[in-house]
Each structure stands twice: as structure tokens, then as C-alpha cells.
Design a protein around this motif. Structure first.
Motif, PDB file in Angstrom:
ATOM      1  N   LEU A 151       0.807  -1.229   0.000  1.00 60.37           N
ATOM      2  CA  LEU A 151       0.000   0.000   0.000  1.00 60.37           C
ATOM      3  C   LEU A 151       0.837   1.276   0.000  1.00 60.37           C
ATOM      4  O   LEU A 151       0.286   2.370  -0.127  1.00 60.37           O
ATOM      5  CB  LEU A 151      -0.920   0.002   1.223  1.00 60.37           C
ATOM      6  N   LYS A 152       2.127   1.149   0.166  1.00 61.82           N
ATOM      7  CA  LYS A 152       2.992   2.314   0.345  1.00 61.82           C
ATOM      8  C   LYS A 152       2.862   3.338  -0.781  1.00 61.82           C
ATOM      9  O   LYS A 152       2.774   4.537  -0.533  1.00 61.82           O
ATOM     10  CB  LYS A 152       4.444   1.862   0.491  1.00 61.82           C
ATOM     11  N   GLU A 153       2.830   2.877  -2.028  1.00 59.71           N
ATOM     12  CA  GLU A 153       2.759   3.814  -3.155  1.00 59.71           C
ATOM     13  C   GLU A 153       1.448   4.594  -3.177  1.00 59.71           C
ATOM     14  O   GLU A 153       1.348   5.638  -3.809  1.00 59.71           O
ATOM     15  CB  GLU A 153       2.997   3.108  -4.481  1.00 59.71           C
ATOM     16  N   TYR A 154       0.426   4.105  -2.466  1.00 63.88           N
ATOM     17  CA  TYR A 154      -0.865   4.795  -2.392  1.00 63.88           C
ATOM     18  C   TYR A 154      -0.988   5.655  -1.139  1.00 63.88           C
ATOM     19  O   TYR A 154      -2.042   6.224  -0.871  1.00 63.88           O
ATOM     20  CB  TYR A 154      -2.002   3.770  -2.418  1.00 63.88           C
ATOM     21  N   LYS A 155       0.082   5.706  -0.351  1.00 62.45           N
ATOM     22  CA  LYS A 155       0.109   6.443   0.917  1.00 62.45           C
ATOM     23  C   LYS A 155      -0.947   5.920   1.887  1.00 62.45           C
ATOM     24  O   LYS A 155      -1.581   6.675   2.614  1.00 62.45           O
ATOM     25  CB  LYS A 155      -0.053   7.945   0.683  1.00 62.45           C
ATOM     26  N   LEU A 156      -1.122   4.604   1.879  1.00 60.92           N
ATOM     27  CA  LEU A 156      -2.051   3.948   2.790  1.00 60.92           C
ATOM     28  C   LEU A 156      -1.290   2.983   3.676  1.00 60.92           C
ATOM     29  O   LEU A 156      -0.248   2.453   3.293  1.00 60.92           O
ATOM     30  CB  LEU A 156      -3.129   3.179   2.019  1.00 60.92           C
ATOM     31  N   SER A 157      -1.831   2.742   4.870  1.00 66.98           N
ATOM     32  CA  SER A 157      -1.228   1.765   5.766  1.00 66.98           C
ATOM     33  C   SER A 157      -2.164   0.586   6.014  1.00 66.98           C
ATOM     34  O   SER A 157      -1.720  -0.459   6.468  1.00 66.98           O
ATOM     35  CB  SER A 157      -0.852   2.424   7.094  1.00 66.98           C
ATOM     36  N   LEU A 158      -3.443   0.749   5.697  1.00 65.38           N
ATOM     37  CA  LEU A 158      -4.402  -0.329   5.937  1.00 65.38           C
ATOM     38  C   LEU A 158      -5.520  -0.274   4.896  1.00 65.38           C
ATOM     39  O   LEU A 158      -6.034   0.803   4.587  1.00 65.38           O
ATOM     40  CB  LEU A 158      -5.004  -0.199   7.340  1.00 65.38           C
ATOM     41  N   PHE A 159      -5.852  -1.443   4.365  1.00 67.73           N
ATOM     42  CA  PHE A 159      -6.969  -1.599   3.434  1.00 67.73           C
ATOM     43  C   PHE A 159      -7.741  -2.827   3.885  1.00 67.73           C
ATOM     44  O   PHE A 159      -7.184  -3.926   3.951  1.00 67.73           O
ATOM     45  CB  PHE A 159      -6.442  -1.819   2.012  1.00 67.73           C
ATOM     46  N   ASN A 160      -9.000  -2.652   4.247  1.00 71.23           N
ATOM     47  CA  ASN A 160      -9.884  -3.767   4.589  1.00 71.23           C
ATOM     48  C   ASN A 160     -11.106  -3.695   3.699  1.00 71.23           C
ATOM     49  O   ASN A 160     -11.684  -2.619   3.517  1.00 71.23           O
ATOM     50  CB  ASN A 160     -10.343  -3.701   6.045  1.00 71.23           C
ATOM     51  N   SER A 161     -11.495  -4.836   3.160  1.00 68.77           N
ATOM     52  CA  SER A 161     -12.714  -4.855   2.361  1.00 68.77           C
ATOM     53  C   SER A 161     -13.586  -6.029   2.783  1.00 68.77           C
ATOM     54  O   SER A 161     -13.096  -7.063   3.235  1.00 68.77           O
ATOM     55  CB  SER A 161     -12.409  -4.931   0.867  1.00 68.77           C
ATOM     56  N   LEU A 162     -14.872  -5.817   2.621  1.00 73.75           N
ATOM     57  CA  LEU A 162     -15.873  -6.829   2.938  1.00 73.75           C
ATOM     58  C   LEU A 162     -16.865  -6.854   1.791  1.00 73.75           C
ATOM     59  O   LEU A 162     -17.392  -5.811   1.394  1.00 73.75           O
ATOM     60  CB  LEU A 162     -16.592  -6.456   4.243  1.00 73.75           C
ATOM     61  N   THR A 163     -17.078  -8.029   1.245  1.00 69.71           N
ATOM     62  CA  THR A 163     -18.055  -8.216   0.180  1.00 69.71           C
ATOM     63  C   THR A 163     -19.099  -9.197   0.675  1.00 69.71           C
ATOM     64  O   THR A 163     -18.752 -10.256   1.196  1.00 69.71           O
ATOM     65  CB  THR A 163     -17.376  -8.774  -1.091  1.00 69.71           C
ATOM     66  N   VAL A 164     -20.373  -8.823   0.535  1.00 70.35           N
ATOM     67  CA  VAL A 164     -21.481  -9.679   0.980  1.00 70.35           C
ATOM     68  C   VAL A 164     -22.395  -9.929  -0.209  1.00 70.35           C
ATOM     69  O   VAL A 164     -22.848  -8.995  -0.863  1.00 70.35           O
ATOM     70  CB  VAL A 164     -22.283  -9.028   2.130  1.00 70.35           C
ATOM     71  N   ALA A 165     -22.652 -11.215  -0.469  1.00 69.99           N
ATOM     72  CA  ALA A 165     -23.527 -11.590  -1.572  1.00 69.99           C
ATOM     73  C   ALA A 165     -24.613 -12.540  -1.087  1.00 69.99           C
ATOM     74  O   ALA A 165     -24.369 -13.400  -0.246  1.00 69.99           O
ATOM     75  CB  ALA A 165     -22.711 -12.271  -2.671  1.00 69.99           C
ATOM     76  N   ASN A 166     -25.797 -12.350  -1.610  1.00 70.05           N
ATOM     77  CA  ASN A 166     -26.912 -13.287  -1.394  1.00 70.05           C
ATOM     78  C   ASN A 166     -27.270 -13.511   0.070  1.00 70.05           C
ATOM     79  O   ASN A 166     -27.587 -14.628   0.463  1.00 70.05           O
ATOM     80  CB  ASN A 166     -26.604 -14.639  -2.064  1.00 70.05           C
ATOM     81  N   ASP A 167     -27.202 -12.470   0.879  1.00 68.39           N
ATOM     82  CA  ASP A 167     -27.581 -12.585   2.280  1.00 68.39           C
ATOM     83  C   ASP A 167     -28.161 -11.247   2.744  1.00 68.39           C
ATOM     84  O   ASP A 167     -27.448 -10.409   3.293  1.00 68.39           O
ATOM     85  CB  ASP A 167     -26.372 -12.975   3.129  1.00 68.39           C
ATOM     86  N   PRO A 168     -29.477 -11.037   2.536  1.00 57.20           N
ATOM     87  CA  PRO A 168     -30.097  -9.759   2.896  1.00 57.20           C
ATOM     88  C   PRO A 168     -29.943  -9.398   4.379  1.00 57.20           C
ATOM     89  O   PRO A 168     -29.769  -8.231   4.708  1.00 57.20           O
ATOM     90  CB  PRO A 168     -31.574  -9.955   2.543  1.00 57.20           C
ATOM     91  N   ALA A 169     -29.979 -10.384   5.261  1.00 61.16           N
ATOM     92  CA  ALA A 169     -29.835 -10.100   6.689  1.00 61.16           C
ATOM     93  C   ALA A 169     -28.433  -9.582   6.997  1.00 61.16           C
ATOM     94  O   ALA A 169     -28.260  -8.634   7.777  1.00 61.16           O
ATOM     95  CB  ALA A 169     -30.131 -11.350   7.512  1.00 61.16           C
ATOM     96  N   LEU A 170     -27.445 -10.177   6.384  1.00 60.13           N
ATOM     97  CA  LEU A 170     -26.067  -9.740   6.565  1.00 60.13           C
ATOM     98  C   LEU A 170     -25.848  -8.368   5.941  1.00 60.13           C
ATOM     99  O   LEU A 170     -25.167  -7.516   6.508  1.00 60.13           O
ATOM    100  CB  LEU A 170     -25.117 -10.772   5.968  1.00 60.13           C
TER     101      LEU A 170
END
Length: 140
Positions: free
Chosen positions: A49-68
Motif C-alpha cells: 500500500l505504500k505507493e498509495y500512501k495507505l497503511s491499511l486496506f480492509n474490504s468486505l463483500t457480501v452476496a446473497n444474504d439480505p440479513a447480513l
């Protein structure tokens, strides 16, 4: 040995991510939804991530779960109240896209939450020295 190193790396990633997002409702989702078959969680930190000047990247993808998906949207709505700047778009009365600038934390790092509704929904938390216009340009 390889399995032990993988486990150790994952544990460190979870610990750093939890500390970085302390006090955020969405931060809890990145750890609690690991292993959920309807969710995909990604944690990246360090050199990648250094070249983007970031120290942390977290992602969450949710599919096919309306409650979630509702759980993610509720956590996002709570954290959105803390935003110092925001850009949101609605479609058919529902949140379709959001970019929240949470300001600077006690370590001088800028914090951002991005959200994309639809199917699947995507939630991203970013932290680092990058300015809002740079972050926003990544996702446009």
C-alpha cells in the motif's frame, strides 16, 4: 511450518485491523464475518500500500444474504454520523454509493469508509496519509 506462518500472519493482520478501527461499528464486521460463507473479507497492510500512501486496506463483500447486508448497512449508518465529509448517492430510495471521510485519528492517519450497494455489496475501510481526493479518484 508454512501453516504456522500463515496463521501468525493472519492473527497479526486481525489484531492490527482491530486496533486501527477501534470505535468503529464497521471495524467489528471485518473480524466477525471472517469465515462466513456469504462474506469475503480482505485485509492488506504494509509495502503493498505504500505507493498509495495507505497503511491499511480492509474490504468486505457480501452476496446473497439480505440479513447480513442489513447488518453492514446498520453499522455503516452509525459510523456515517462521525464523518467530517461525505458523498452519498441513493438509487430507488436505498443507499447506492457512499464515501465517508472520518477525519484524522490520534496517530495522524486519515480514515475513510467506502460503500457500494447492490449485489454484491462492498464495504471498504482505508487508513493512511492519502488525501480524500486521491482516495475518491481510486473508486470513480
Amino acid at each position: 511450518m508454512k501453516r504456522l506462518l500463515t496463521l501468525l500472519t493472519l492473527t497479526m493482520c486481525v489484531a492490527v485491523a482491530a486496533m486501527a478501527q477501534s470505535g468503529l461499528h464497521v471495524g467489528k464486521l471485518f473480524t466477525s464475518l471472517r469465515g462466513n460463507p456469504n462474506a469475503s473479507v480482505t485485509c492488506v497492510q504494509g509495502r503493498a500500500l505504500k505507493e498509495y500512501k495507505l497503511s491499511l486496506f480492509n474490504s468486505l463483500t457480501v452476496a446473497n444474504d439480505p440479513a447480513l447486508a442489513k447488518q453492514v448497512e446498520d453499522a455503516l449508518a452509525k459510523d456515517a454520523r462521525r464523518a467530517v465529509d461525505r458523498e452519498v448517492h441513493y438509487k430507488d430510495g436505498r443507499l447506492h454509493y457512499a464515501f465517508y471521510n472520518l477525519g484524522t485519528d490520534s496517530n495522524g492517519l486519515n480514515r475513510y469508509i467506502l460503500y457500494s450497494g447492490g449485489s454484491p455489496i462492498v464495504l471498504i475501510y482505508l487508513e493512511g496519509k492519502a488525501k480524500p481526493d486521491v482516495i475518491n479518484s481510486f473508486f470513480k
